[in-house]
Design a protein around this motif. Structure first.
Motif, PDB file in Angstrom:
ATOM      1  N   TRP A 136      -4.648  -1.777  10.871  1.00 45.04           N
ATOM      2  CA  TRP A 136      -3.243  -1.676  11.630  1.00 45.04           C
ATOM      3  C   TRP A 136      -1.992  -1.264  10.423  1.00 45.04           C
ATOM      4  CZ3 TRP A 136      -1.834  -6.069  15.594  1.00 45.04           C
ATOM      5  CH2 TRP A 136      -2.731  -6.060  16.480  1.00 45.04           C
ATOM      6  N   ALA A 137      -2.318  -0.972   9.516  1.00 44.74           N
ATOM      7  CA  ALA A 137      -1.244  -0.582   8.314  1.00 44.74           C
ATOM      8  C   ALA A 137      -0.861   0.835   8.881  1.00 44.74           C
ATOM      9  CB  ALA A 137      -1.721  -0.703   6.969  1.00 44.74           C
ATOM     10  N   LEU A 138       0.460   1.086   8.833  1.00 44.90           N
ATOM     11  CA  LEU A 138       1.070   2.449   8.972  1.00 44.90           C
ATOM     12  C   LEU A 138       1.646   3.070   7.865  1.00 44.90           C
ATOM     13  CD1 LEU A 138       3.343   1.499  12.181  1.00 44.90           C
ATOM     14  CD2 LEU A 138       1.115   2.423  12.302  1.00 44.90           C
ATOM     15  N   GLU A 139       1.661   2.254   6.892  1.00 51.40           N
ATOM     16  CA  GLU A 139       2.217   3.104   5.621  1.00 51.40           C
ATOM     17  C   GLU A 139       1.973   2.164   4.256  1.00 51.40           C
ATOM     18  OE1 GLU A 139       6.112   5.514   5.141  1.00 51.40           O
ATOM     19  OE2 GLU A 139       6.442   3.349   4.856  1.00 51.40           O
ATOM     20  N   ARG A 140       1.722   2.703   3.453  1.00 50.05           N
ATOM     21  CA  ARG A 140       1.687   1.899   2.018  1.00 50.05           C
ATOM     22  C   ARG A 140       2.575   2.443   1.025  1.00 50.05           C
ATOM     23  NH1 ARG A 140      -2.742   2.385   4.953  1.00 50.05           N
ATOM     24  NH2 ARG A 140      -4.346   0.589   5.189  1.00 50.05           N
ATOM     25  N   ARG A 141       3.251   1.547   0.314  1.00 46.95           N
ATOM     26  CA  ARG A 141       4.354   1.817  -0.688  1.00 46.95           C
ATOM     27  C   ARG A 141       3.891   1.360  -1.878  1.00 46.95           C
ATOM     28  NH1 ARG A 141      10.158   0.647   2.801  1.00 46.95           N
ATOM     29  NH2 ARG A 141       9.192   2.046   4.597  1.00 46.95           N
ATOM     30  N   GLY A 189       0.814   0.421 -15.228  1.00 50.46           N
ATOM     31  CA  GLY A 189       1.987   0.696 -14.514  1.00 50.46           C
ATOM     32  C   GLY A 189       2.255   0.725 -13.108  1.00 50.46           C
ATOM     33  N   LEU A 190       1.113   0.432 -12.355  1.00 49.41           N
ATOM     34  CA  LEU A 190       1.096   0.726 -10.846  1.00 49.41           C
ATOM     35  C   LEU A 190       1.047  -0.666 -10.232  1.00 49.41           C
ATOM     36  CD1 LEU A 190       0.789   2.804  -8.484  1.00 49.41           C
ATOM     37  CD2 LEU A 190      -1.919   2.714  -8.835  1.00 49.41           C
ATOM     38  N   TYR A 191       1.997  -0.676  -9.019  1.00 49.84           N
ATOM     39  CA  TYR A 191       2.281  -1.756  -8.213  1.00 49.84           C
ATOM     40  C   TYR A 191       2.009  -1.343  -6.886  1.00 49.84           C
ATOM     41  CZ  TYR A 191       4.393  -3.680 -12.539  1.00 49.84           C
ATOM     42  OH  TYR A 191       4.514  -4.073 -13.716  1.00 49.84           O
ATOM     43  N   LEU A 192       1.158  -1.980  -6.107  1.00 52.95           N
ATOM     44  CA  LEU A 192       1.303  -1.887  -4.564  1.00 52.95           C
ATOM     45  C   LEU A 192       2.394  -2.690  -4.107  1.00 52.95           C
ATOM     46  CD1 LEU A 192       0.334  -1.193  -1.743  1.00 52.95           C
ATOM     47  CD2 LEU A 192      -1.448  -3.093  -1.887  1.00 52.95           C
ATOM     48  N   ARG A 193       3.392  -2.148  -3.749  1.00 58.81           N
ATOM     49  CA  ARG A 193       4.906  -2.861  -3.494  1.00 58.81           C
ATOM     50  C   ARG A 193       4.810  -3.118  -2.274  1.00 58.81           C
ATOM     51  NH1 ARG A 193       9.846  -1.364  -2.120  1.00 58.81           N
ATOM     52  NH2 ARG A 193       9.337   0.615  -1.846  1.00 58.81           N
TER      53      ARG A 193
END
Length: 267
Positions: free
Chosen positions: A105-110, A241-245
């Motif tokens: 159902w996710a439309l976008e990941r930031r 350094g990476l974050y699923l925001r």
């Protein structure tokens, strides 16, 4: 069985990624173990995305089915109690439709990637940001990043282990933010898309760091993209350094469920 969405924050350093491993610690296993403490019949959770070893999250979303209904606040509190001492927190929980799916159902990941330019080693931020000892140009990195926007074949910027059936993705945002500090400069790369390839964001950042440091010209990013060859990509930036925001949906599953407040009044 009532279905709940969970908004999850974690520090990825101690874990070998989100996905459950046979013998190595993972974020998924830690949360599923906590779920079993409150619901021995629980069948596990499904997440919006699988983060790699060492990658962090401030807005991961997962869903699970429970044997009985829970007040959202009390569910988060119970899980956080059983998650100790892991650096994982359920920052919100909410009941959702029986067919809600955190991934599909996710439309976008930031995502956000943090990079700091400073000579001195890191102390408090060690494991949470990539340090480079030389100066970087934000303008050059942004110019290079602009060539990546839109719909492209991103073969150059995906891992050879990527299992996605197609290398074509649409990149909606790649913005480079510069934050002056007393002891250096932090750069934050803000990246948005419906879906990403394996190592895509870290490949972007590793390549753009070369541009910022002067080893590449901004136009070299466009050239590398168009070759569709993984071997011409810059280095893959480190995972720390990476974050699923944030994960975005047509309707926010947590709307009306404020973190830290019980739906049943004072606990």
């Amino acid at each position: 069985m009532p279905r709940f969405a969970l908004k999850i924050e974690y520090q990825g350093t101690p874990f070998y990624g989100w996905q459950r491993q046979k013998t190595l610690p993972s974020v998924q296993q830690a949360i599923e173990d906590a779920l079993l403490k409150i619901d021995p019949t629980n069948k596990g959770i499904a997440a919006a995305g699988r983060t790699d070893a060492g990658v962090h999250a401030t807005g991961q979303v997962a869903h699970c089915d429970l044997a009985r209904h829970w007040d959202s606040f009390r569910l988060a509190e119970a899980l956080n109690y059983h998650l100790k001492p892991n650096p994982i927190a359920i920052v919100n929980a909410a009941p959702v439709a029986d067919n809600f799916h955190a991934r599909f159902w996710a439309l976008e990941r930031r995502y956000m990637y943090r990079l700091i330019s400073r000579r001195a080693p890191l102390t408090f931020e060690a494991g949470r940001i990539w340090r480079v000892p030389h100066l970087l140009s934000r303008d050059a990195m942004q110019e290079g990043a602009n060539y990546l926007l839109g719909k492209h074949d991103f073969t150059t910027f995906r891992s050879t282990l990527c299992q996605a059936p197609s290398p074509v993705r649409t990149l909606d945002e790649l913005t480079v933010e510069e934050i002056p500090l007393a002891d250096g400069t932090e750069f934050r790369f803000h990246v948005r898309a419906r879906a990403f390839l394996h190592n895509q964001v870290r490949s972007f950042v590793g390549t753009l760091e070369r541009v910022g440091g002067g080893s590449w010209a901004p136009i070299d990013v466009k050239t590398a993209l168009e070759t569709r060859r993984r071997d011409v990509c810059g280095p893959v930036a480190p995972s720390q350094g990476l974050y699923l925001r944030e994960v975005c949906y047509e309707t926010d599953p947590f709307a009306g469920h404020t973190a830290g407040e019980s739906n049943e009044g004072t606990p």
